[in-house]
Enzyme design. Structure first.
Site, mmCIF file in Angstrom:
data_model
loop_
_atom_site.group_PDB
_atom_site.id
_atom_site.type_symbol
_atom_site.label_atom_id
_atom_site.label_comp_id
_atom_site.label_asym_id
_atom_site.label_seq_id
_atom_site.Cartn_x
_atom_site.Cartn_y
_atom_site.Cartn_z
ATOM 1 N N HIS A 159 -15.944 36.778 -48.500
ATOM 2 C CA HIS A 159 -16.323 38.187 -48.285
ATOM 3 C C HIS A 159 -16.815 38.781 -49.612
ATOM 4 O O HIS A 159 -16.124 39.562 -50.262
ATOM 5 C CB HIS A 159 -15.078 38.923 -47.782
ATOM 6 C CG HIS A 159 -15.276 40.327 -47.323
ATOM 7 N ND1 HIS A 159 -16.033 41.251 -47.986
ATOM 8 C CD2 HIS A 159 -14.773 40.969 -46.239
ATOM 9 C CE1 HIS A 159 -15.986 42.407 -47.346
ATOM 10 N NE2 HIS A 159 -15.226 42.256 -46.272
ATOM 11 N N GLU A 257 -21.942 38.173 -46.922
ATOM 12 C CA GLU A 257 -20.815 37.252 -46.770
ATOM 13 C C GLU A 257 -21.195 36.021 -45.968
ATOM 14 O O GLU A 257 -22.038 36.080 -45.079
ATOM 15 C CB GLU A 257 -19.672 37.974 -46.049
ATOM 16 C CG GLU A 257 -19.384 39.369 -46.564
ATOM 17 C CD GLU A 257 -18.573 40.185 -45.575
ATOM 18 O OE1 GLU A 257 -17.798 39.591 -44.801
ATOM 19 O OE2 GLU A 257 -18.731 41.419 -45.555
#
Length: 281
Positions: A159, A257
């Site tokens: 992330h 991400e």
């Protein structure tokens, strides 16, 4: 421009070791000072919090203030073994357990090409390995081995919070024609041309390969490769508040991400995820 909170470790003019453990905001952090780059990892979550090739601005954003307990916002959190909310247990933490637990650093080394690190987490019937190679470029590889006797479900993500001059002045190219899902509007979407994220964005695209994050405020470009993951996620909260993060801080990042949702693993099977980045020409 706000200074990255972890650049404080690199202000000394004295020669420093390549790897050194420090204590910062109640966390153990590994400070990396190599001729090609500077970086910081947190033992909690094996989370890369800071990465900066020599002579460049930081590539990753990190919140200035961290909660006394819980997840650190910024860098590249490892979201595992689920991404987002748990599908059935509402009381369980968003994005899983991995970013809340201390990992073991099994190996660290340096050479003329940069530094390499191997982090590992053993949890129940799972083994998770994170390999990092940092130098003039950034490379993270996440591997999960399912060691139970029954099949299981897994979703995971790297992330990444990319540091930018200002969210209003960035554009992401490489998604033209990609099919996806807009989670803010709760509908399918197809990207046309460059993606701009000012005003908020939470889109999941079926996409493989390299993207180009064009940062007009800082006059630079980052080439981000999410590999052959099932999904590429682009996120920014827009004007929605983030706990512990000021509005001015939030304008300094955008998330691109690498993610995979809803995979079924057989006993002994492995799942892989990767994230790479390099400076654009």
């Amino acid at each position: 421009m706000h200074e990255h909170p972890l650049q404080r470790f690199f202000k000394s003019l004295r020669e420093q070791p390549v790897f050194a453990w420090e204590r910062f905001q109640m966390r153990d952090v590994l400070v990396i000072d190599h001729p090609l780059c500077q970086a910081v990892f947190s033992r909690q979550g094996a989370q890369l919090l800071h990465f900066q090739p020599r002579g460049q601005k930081p590539w990753l954003w990190c919140a200035a203030k961290w909660p006394q307990v819980g997840a650190i916002r910024g860098g590249v959190p490892v979201c595992w073994p689920w991404y987002g909310r748990h599908p059935s247990e509402n009381a369980w933490p968003s994005h899983g357990w991995a970013r809340l637990i201390d990992w073991k650093l099994l190996d660290s080394s340096s050479d003329d090409d940069g530094v390499r690190l191997h982090w590992q987490l053993q949890l129940c019937d799972w083994q998770v390995d994170l390999h990092a190679h940092l130098g003039e470029t950034l490379e993270l590889r996440l591997s999960t081995e399912h060691q139970d006797e029954l099949p299981c479900q897994l979703s995971h993500a790297l992330h990444a919070y990319w540091r930018i001059g200002h969210v209003d002045e960035v554009a992401l190219s490489g998604l033209d024609g990609a099919q996806g899902y807009d989670q803010l509007n709760r509908q399918a979407c197809q990207q046309e041309g460059e993606l701009r994220v000012d005003g908020g964005c939470q889109r999941v695209f079926q996409h493989e390969g390299e993207l180009h994050l064009k940062d007009h405020a800082w006059q630079r470009e980052l080439c981000i490769d999410t590999g052959d993951s099932a999904d590429t996620v682009v996120w920014h909260p827009g004007s929605r508040p983030l706990l512990g993060v000021s509005f001015n801080e939030a304008s300094g990042f955008v998330c691109v991400e690498s993610a995979m949702a809803g995979a079924s693993l057989a006993p002994g099977e492995r799942a892989h995820l990767s994230l790479q980045a390099r400076a654009g020409v």
